[in-house]
Design an enzyme around this catalytic site. Structure first.
Site, short mmCIF file in Angstrom:
data_model
loop_
_atom_site.label_atom_id
_atom_site.label_comp_id
_atom_site.label_asym_id
_atom_site.label_seq_id
_atom_site.Cartn_x
_atom_site.Cartn_y
_atom_site.Cartn_z
CB CYS A 25 -0.98 0.18 1.70
SG CYS A 25 -2.46 -1.47 1.38
CB ALA A 57 -4.41 -3.82 -0.82
CD GLN A 99 -3.41 -7.91 -1.70
OE1 GLN A 99 -3.02 -6.49 -1.03
NE2 GLN A 99 -2.79 -9.31 -1.29
CE1 TYR A 191 -6.70 -4.07 6.49
CE2 TYR A 191 -4.81 -5.60 5.41
CZ TYR A 191 -5.35 -4.10 5.96
OH TYR A 191 -4.04 -3.89 6.14
NE ARG A 239 0.32 -11.40 0.35
CZ ARG A 239 0.84 -10.45 1.00
NH1 ARG A 239 0.63 -9.46 1.20
NH2 ARG A 239 2.10 -10.66 0.39
CG LEU A 309 11.88 -10.34 7.39
CD1 LEU A 309 11.94 -10.26 8.91
CD2 LEU A 309 11.65 -9.07 6.55
NE ARG A 332 8.93 -4.47 5.70
CZ ARG A 332 8.22 -5.38 7.25
NH1 ARG A 332 8.64 -4.45 8.11
NH2 ARG A 332 8.33 -6.68 7.29
#
Length: 373
Positions: A25, A57, A99, A191, A239, A309, A332
């Protein structure tokens, strides 16, 4: 060739490699419309060699957005700016996914960098598309009563549930018009669809609550509705938060059972994340969610995407070689290194052909620096 950089096919879609940019996002849209920020943010990952880039999203109805800054596909006018992004991704070798999402009781939350000072005037609020609305959920319970950012939602009635199912299907049709290669149903991270799945957030007594079969009903109905309108030759992803990471919550065993049912309804791969409810607690470490992808892959006999990660290139290759997952997704990590995929090609295969032709002079630099023969 390394497995990470090898092509892979789902239905009629062949990805140039198994690297994926997970949805992130950006909270930078106004009225759900993509803009130049989204174009540059997403386009750089195609230049960086990723196989699949998944757009953040994207609200299937306006009240389904996490915040007023989220993207949307609830009206036809939102198609064109997304199509521009899709075309760029395709032109530079990446597949494009989006998504599709509904935030449920986690909707209408603030954008972190827009505080009272940034929203003080009507002009400032208009500039960022500020809106505030009443969220909906399976049950009229706040995501976190201790956090004022979260409201007490309205419990959905049957008409509201039907509107959400229709919203997912209509958004998938718009995604097809925009040229996307795949859509991902967002049933993770606390969500709406995750809220229906988890016994910690779903306290309904009708056919959408109680037993695991009932709590899975909405997710399966959404998958059926999307698959019915999504082209047969294009893959459909989902997902999941494979575990709530909370006592009494949704478990990996539940996710295997759900993945089996999703596969039967035409879902082609499961993107395996975890958590999202306020009750959940887990310590994040490198590759910490890989066992979840392995459990779903083995238990449901379905391709899985590992995420969380995973920026170590050699470790990512090992995950695939061990058969723990079929795709490696970075979020990330991709922000930190948008060129991660081309760097992986050099490290694992000594190859530079994944770079755009305009950037292949990097090979000469690397030779001078002793990074290649």
């Amino acid at each position: 060739m390394s497995k990470l950089l090898s092509p892979v096919t789902l239905r009629g879609l062949t990805l140039r490699n198994r690297t994926v940019v997970a949805p992130m996002c950006q909270y930078s849209a106004v009225d759900g419309f993509a803009n130049d920020w989204h174009f540059v943010h997403l386009g750089r990952f195609a230049l960086g060699g990723f196989g699949l880039v998944v757009v953040e999203a994207t609200g299937v109805v306006p009240e389904g957005r996490i915040s007023y800054g989220d993207l949307g596909l609830w009206k036809d006018e939102q198609i064109a700016p997304l199509a521009r992004i899709v075309d760029f991704l395709h032109d530079h070798g990446a597949a494009a996914g989006v998504q599709l999402a509904h935030a449920g009781r986690k909707a209408s939350t603030p954008v972190a960098w827009n505080g009272a000072e940034e929203l003080a005037t009507e002009e400032q609020r208009k500039a960022v598309g500020y809106e505030h609305w009443q969220p909906v959920a399976p049950s009229a319970e706040s995501h976190d009563p201790a956090n004022p950012d979260f409201q007490v939602p309205t419990a959905l009635d049957k008409a509201g549930i039907a509107r959400i199912i229709d919203g997912f299907a209509a958004a998938a049709l718009r995604a097809e018009k925009a040229g996307f290669d795949t859509v991902e149903i967002h049933a993770a991270h606390g969500y709406l669809l995750n809220q229906f799945l988890s016994p910690l957030s779903n306290h309904r007594t009708d056919e959408y609550g109680g037993s695991r079969e009932n709590r899975m009903r909405l997710v399966l109905q959404v998958a059926e509705a999307v698959r019915a309108v999504w082209p047969e030759d294009k893959p459909l992803l989902a997902r999941l938060s494979v575990s709530d990471n909370a006592p009494g919550g949704w478990t990996p065993e539940d996710s295997v059972a759900l993945a089996i049912e999703l596969k039967a309804r035409g879902v082609d791969a499961i993107d395996c994340s975890s958590g999202g409810l306020a009750q959940g607690h887990i310590t994040s470490t490198a590759s910490y969610q890989v066992p979840l992808a392995k459990a779903v892959k083995q238990g449901a006999n379905i391709p899985t995407m590992a995420v969380g990660l995973l920026g170590d290139i050699e470790a990512a290759e090992t995950i695939l070689q061990n058969g723990d997952a079929d795709f490696i997704a970075l979020a990330r990590g991709a922000l930190d290194d948008p060129n991660w995929a081309v760097h992986a090609a050099r490290v694992l295969d000594g190859a530079y052909d994944l770079w755009p032709v305009q950037a292949r002079r990097v090979a000469g630099r690397d030779q001078v620096l002793g990074l290649r023969n």
